[in-house]
Design an enzyme around this catalytic site. Structure first.
Site, mmCIF file in Angstrom:
data_model
loop_
_atom_site.group_PDB
_atom_site.id
_atom_site.type_symbol
_atom_site.label_atom_id
_atom_site.label_comp_id
_atom_site.label_asym_id
_atom_site.label_seq_id
_atom_site.Cartn_x
_atom_site.Cartn_y
_atom_site.Cartn_z
ATOM 1 N N HIS A 246 -21.277 -3.605 -34.464
ATOM 2 C CA HIS A 246 -20.394 -2.968 -33.481
ATOM 3 C C HIS A 246 -20.503 -1.463 -33.609
ATOM 4 O O HIS A 246 -20.691 -0.947 -34.715
ATOM 5 C CB HIS A 246 -18.941 -3.411 -33.681
ATOM 6 C CG HIS A 246 -18.107 -3.179 -32.466
ATOM 7 N ND1 HIS A 246 -17.477 -1.990 -32.216
ATOM 8 C CD2 HIS A 246 -17.844 -3.980 -31.406
ATOM 9 C CE1 HIS A 246 -16.848 -2.072 -31.048
ATOM 10 N NE2 HIS A 246 -17.058 -3.264 -30.536
ATOM 11 N N GLU A 304 -18.034 -11.465 -30.099
ATOM 12 C CA GLU A 304 -18.840 -12.376 -29.286
ATOM 13 C C GLU A 304 -19.251 -13.633 -30.044
ATOM 14 O O GLU A 304 -19.495 -14.670 -29.434
ATOM 15 C CB GLU A 304 -20.080 -11.647 -28.752
ATOM 16 C CG GLU A 304 -19.781 -10.436 -27.897
ATOM 17 C CD GLU A 304 -19.042 -10.755 -26.612
ATOM 18 O OE1 GLU A 304 -18.337 -11.772 -26.543
ATOM 19 O OE2 GLU A 304 -19.166 -9.978 -25.664
HETATM 20 N N1 ACO Z 1 -28.788 -7.506 -35.980
HETATM 21 C C1 ACO Z 1 -29.720 -6.800 -36.631
HETATM 22 N N2 ACO Z 1 -29.695 -5.441 -36.732
HETATM 23 C C2 ACO Z 1 -28.660 -4.812 -36.165
HETATM 24 C C3 ACO Z 1 -27.635 -5.489 -35.492
HETATM 25 C C4 ACO Z 1 -27.723 -6.895 -35.399
HETATM 26 N N3 ACO Z 1 -26.808 -7.609 -34.749
HETATM 27 N N4 ACO Z 1 -26.743 -4.601 -35.014
HETATM 28 C C5 ACO Z 1 -27.184 -3.388 -35.381
HETATM 29 N N5 ACO Z 1 -28.340 -3.519 -36.078
HETATM 30 C C6 ACO Z 1 -29.148 -2.449 -36.658
HETATM 31 C C7 ACO Z 1 -30.078 -1.839 -35.621
HETATM 32 O O1 ACO Z 1 -31.303 -2.501 -35.543
HETATM 33 C C8 ACO Z 1 -30.203 -0.416 -36.131
HETATM 34 O O2 ACO Z 1 -31.141 -0.412 -37.165
HETATM 35 P P1 ACO Z 1 -32.140 0.857 -37.348
HETATM 36 O O3 ACO Z 1 -31.228 2.023 -37.585
HETATM 37 O O4 ACO Z 1 -32.990 0.472 -38.514
HETATM 38 O O5 ACO Z 1 -32.882 0.977 -36.046
HETATM 39 C C9 ACO Z 1 -28.849 -0.129 -36.756
HETATM 40 O O6 ACO Z 1 -28.277 -1.401 -37.091
HETATM 41 C C10 ACO Z 1 -27.920 0.585 -35.803
HETATM 42 O O7 ACO Z 1 -27.978 -0.036 -34.528
HETATM 43 P P2 ACO Z 1 -27.485 0.672 -33.197
HETATM 44 O O8 ACO Z 1 -27.935 -0.152 -32.033
HETATM 45 O O9 ACO Z 1 -27.797 2.125 -33.195
HETATM 46 O O10 ACO Z 1 -25.940 0.600 -33.416
HETATM 47 P P3 ACO Z 1 -24.876 0.503 -32.309
HETATM 48 O O11 ACO Z 1 -23.643 1.014 -32.898
HETATM 49 O O12 ACO Z 1 -25.285 1.154 -31.050
HETATM 50 O O13 ACO Z 1 -24.869 -1.094 -32.116
HETATM 51 C C11 ACO Z 1 -24.431 -3.133 -31.047
HETATM 52 C C12 ACO Z 1 -23.826 -1.862 -31.654
HETATM 53 C C13 ACO Z 1 -25.195 -2.737 -29.789
HETATM 54 C C14 ACO Z 1 -23.313 -4.093 -30.689
HETATM 55 C C15 ACO Z 1 -25.416 -3.799 -32.062
HETATM 56 O O14 ACO Z 1 -24.740 -4.083 -33.264
HETATM 57 C C16 ACO Z 1 -26.084 -5.066 -31.509
HETATM 58 O O15 ACO Z 1 -27.072 -4.954 -30.785
HETATM 59 N N6 ACO Z 1 -25.536 -6.281 -31.824
HETATM 60 C C17 ACO Z 1 -26.106 -7.517 -31.326
HETATM 61 C C18 ACO Z 1 -25.625 -7.811 -29.911
HETATM 62 C C19 ACO Z 1 -24.137 -8.140 -29.851
HETATM 63 O O16 ACO Z 1 -23.597 -8.867 -30.679
HETATM 64 N N7 ACO Z 1 -23.466 -7.583 -28.816
HETATM 65 C C20 ACO Z 1 -22.020 -7.761 -28.595
HETATM 66 C C21 ACO Z 1 -21.262 -6.538 -29.006
HETATM 67 S S1 ACO Z 1 -19.499 -6.767 -28.939
HETATM 68 C C22 ACO Z 1 -19.036 -6.319 -27.370
HETATM 69 O O17 ACO Z 1 -19.601 -5.488 -26.755
HETATM 70 C C23 ACO Z 1 -17.886 -6.989 -26.736
#
Ligand code: ACO
Length: 363
Positions: A246, A304
């Site tokens: 998140h 989610e």
């Molecule tokens: N699985 C694996 N790696 C992850 C995950 C995940 N679920 N979430 C974040 N990371 C990693 C990224 O790959 C990134 O790694 P890096 O720095 O080596 O490239 C790092 O953590 C940071 O990721 P960002 O995308 O910059 O972080 P952000 O704060 O923007 O991410 C997000 C939030 C988009 C929800 C992300 O955690 C994700 O994609 N999760 C999976 C999809 C999901 O569950 N979405 C629902 C969100 S809840 C909602 O909106 C109601």
């Protein structure tokens, strides 16, 4: 320039507060744990809309929302004779909402929260060659939706579980879809446009599009047979595990716990208990692997993951998950859009130009 606007404050709101460090969510000053599972959708919406409906009593609000659902049926003819049932469900819902009259009155707002509860079941039933079930003034919002969707009266437990879900996801600070709605509201556009902007932003897998893929992930792990090796393979390939991570929460998303409590209660009564136990094993192993893989990031279970399990437990098809999320969040988008109109200015940030420039002789 702040990538992804992370940590940037662009507005003030009285509606909800996300405390990412402490894993807390306040809706109108109340902890989510104190309202989800204790109030129904109408009660929470009535509180969230106090700046829209002012002193309207809760009972009047319930009646006007039920009335709005009943009035929506005049748009159902359009579904029967048009393309809508052949479109993906979310797109059909979006196209149907675009047909509604656009304005900023209480009736316009009520029609927009009533619409998905009526349109979604109708789209699904027509697609399956079944007769539409019409809304009823006698039912609450969750009751009416489940009845129209299934064609049979839902149990009290099912109604309460859906209410708990709708309350849990109704609003969540300045998430991407709410921000999109507020940007549109800030231009002076009417509510329909604000809701459609929110719907567009919600659909992506990094936001409200995740719960269907959570079930796809669980199915795929079940077929594979080894949770740890499946998750490791995905993480090594750079893929994300759906339902984890998140932008704001650095500890567990409190909404995941609220939904888990509802789900555990249902599973204890035998509702899909094996699936729930399996999913929770996946969750534990995924959290451990994410901790090893991204030790600096603190990636925890998000809303989610448990949304997917709870809606599946309610026998709602996974193709409807994002639309059911929108069914609740529309109330939040409208609350923010009106707040933006009442207190805000045009939202117009700037960009840093990194493109080509005319050569110096032309400058
Ligand atoms: N699985 C694996 N790696 C992850 C995950 C995940 N679920 N979430 C974040 N990371 C990693 C990224 O790959 C990134 O790694 P890096 O720095 O080596 O490239 C790092 O953590 C940071 O990721 P960002 O995308 O910059 O972080 P952000 O704060 O923007 O991410 C997000 C939030 C988009 C929800 C992300 O955690 C994700 O994609 N999760 C999976 C999809 C999901 O569950 N979405 C629902 C969100 S809840 C909602 O909106 C109601």
């Amino acid at each position: 320039m702040v990538s992804g606007l992370e940590g940037v404050v662009v507005t003030r709101t009285r509606l909800s507060h996300v405390d990412g460090e402490n894993g807390a969510l306040l809706i109108c000053g109340l902890h989510i744990e104190d309202i989800a599972g204790h109030q129904d959708f109408e009660t929470t919406t009535c509180n969230l809309w106090s700046h829209i409906i002012h002193d309207m009593p809760l009972q009047t609000f319930r009646e006007r929302l039920a009335q709005a659902r009943c009035e929506i049926i005049e748009y159902l003819d359009v579904i029967e004779c048009a393309e809508y049932t052949r479109m993906p469900t979310y797109e059909a819902l979006r196209a149907m909402i675009a047909l509604l009259p656009d304005g900023t009155s209480i009736d316009d707002a009520l029609r927009l929260i009533a619409a998905p509860a009526v349109f979604l079941p109708a789209i699904v039933r027509i697609r399956h060659g079944e007769r539409i079930v019409y809304p009823s003034m006698q039912h609450g919002h969750s009751h009416d939706f489940l009845h129209m969707l299934r064609g049979t009266p839902p149990t009290k437990e099912d109604i309460e579980a859906l209410d708990a879900y709708l309350v849990t996801v109704i609003d969540h600070g300045l998430n991407a879809s709410t921000f999109a709605s507020r940007v549109v509201a800030s231009t002076g556009a009417n509510l329909n446009s604000c809701v459609l902007a929110g719907m567009g932003a919600l659909l992506g897998p990094l936001h409200g599009g995740a719960p269907g893929p959570v079930l796809d992930m669980l199915d795929s792990i079940e077929v594979h047979g080894d949770i740890a090796s499946w998750c490791r393979r995905e993480l090594d390939s750079g893929a994300r595990l759906m339902g984890f991570g998140h932008r704001i929460y650095r500890v567990r998303d409190p909404r995941a716990d609220v939904l888990k409590a509802v789900l555990d209660k249902r599973a204890a009564k035998g509702h899909f208990s094996e699936r729930v136990i399996f999913a929770q094993r996946v969750e534990q192993i995924a959290l451990e692997l994410l901790r090893q893989k991204k030790p600096d990031r603190s990636i925890k279970t998000n809303v989610e993951f448990y949304t997917a399990l709870l809606l599946e437990n309610l026998q709602i098809d996974r193709t409807l998950f994002t639309a059911v999320f929108a069914m609740s969040r529309i109330a939040g988008w409208i609350a923010h859009a009106i707040e933006q109109k009442q207190d805000g200015r045009l939202l117009r940030p700037q960009s840093e130009y990194i493109g080509a420039k005319p050569n110096s002789s032309q400058v």
